[in-house]
Design a protein around this motif. Structure first.
Motif: not given
Length: 157
Positions: A75-92, A63-73
């Motif tokens: 503090x923050x864990x950044x997130x990235x996400x893509x839902x494939x267009x054919x699965x958008x609007x369906x609660x995924x 259905x898509x992809x995710x990324x996780x980017x922890x700061x060196x310190x």
């Protein structure tokens, strides 16, 4: 619906690259994978480190992809996400965020926040982050080839 993250295969890396290319995001790749030289392809694949990027599956559906980017310190864990267009609007997206939050809390318990950036025009992302209890934390600007303004959302780990 249950979302499972799996290590990316080469084919999925190419789908991720092209999905991001098609997204219209300001930092998206400039070419489809098939239009790149072998050197450009090699460099593009190195961007999607298997340590931080995963394929998101619901049953037998990619259905898509995710990324996780922890700061060196821690503090923050950044997130990235893509839902494939054919699965958008369906609660995924809600299920994907739930799985991504659980992953971050499990793998990065000593960090303070999960951090998501989205453009304020991306209303589906804004709504989804708010429903998942992320809190708006203001605007931030990143210098890509041009300056891009993002809305920053945080969730306590």
């Amino acid at each position: 619906m249950k979302i499972v993250f799996k290590e990316l295969t080469l084919g999925e890396l190419i789908i991720l690259h092209d999905s991001y290319f098609e997204s219209g995001e300001p930092d998206a790749p400039l070419k489809r994978f098939s239009e790149m030289s072998p050197l450009e392809q090699k460099l593009a694949l190195e961007v999607y480190s298997p340590e931080f990027h995963f394929a998101a599956w619901s049953g037998e559906k990619l259905i898509g992809f995710v990324g996780v980017y922890p700061d060196k310190e821690p503090i923050n864990v950044g997130i990235f996400y893509i839902i494939h267009p054919s699965f958008r609007g369906q609660g995924y997206f809600a299920s994907l965020l739930e799985a991504l939050i659980a992953h971050c809390r499990s793998k990065y318990p000593h960090y303070k926040y999960i951090r998501a950036l989205t453009r304020k025009e991306n209303l589906a992302s804004v709504r989804g982050l708010s429903k998942a209890s992320f809190t708006y934390n203001g605007e931030c600007v990143e210098e890509l080839p041009q300056l891009v303004s993002y809305s920053e959302y945080l969730l306590s780990i």
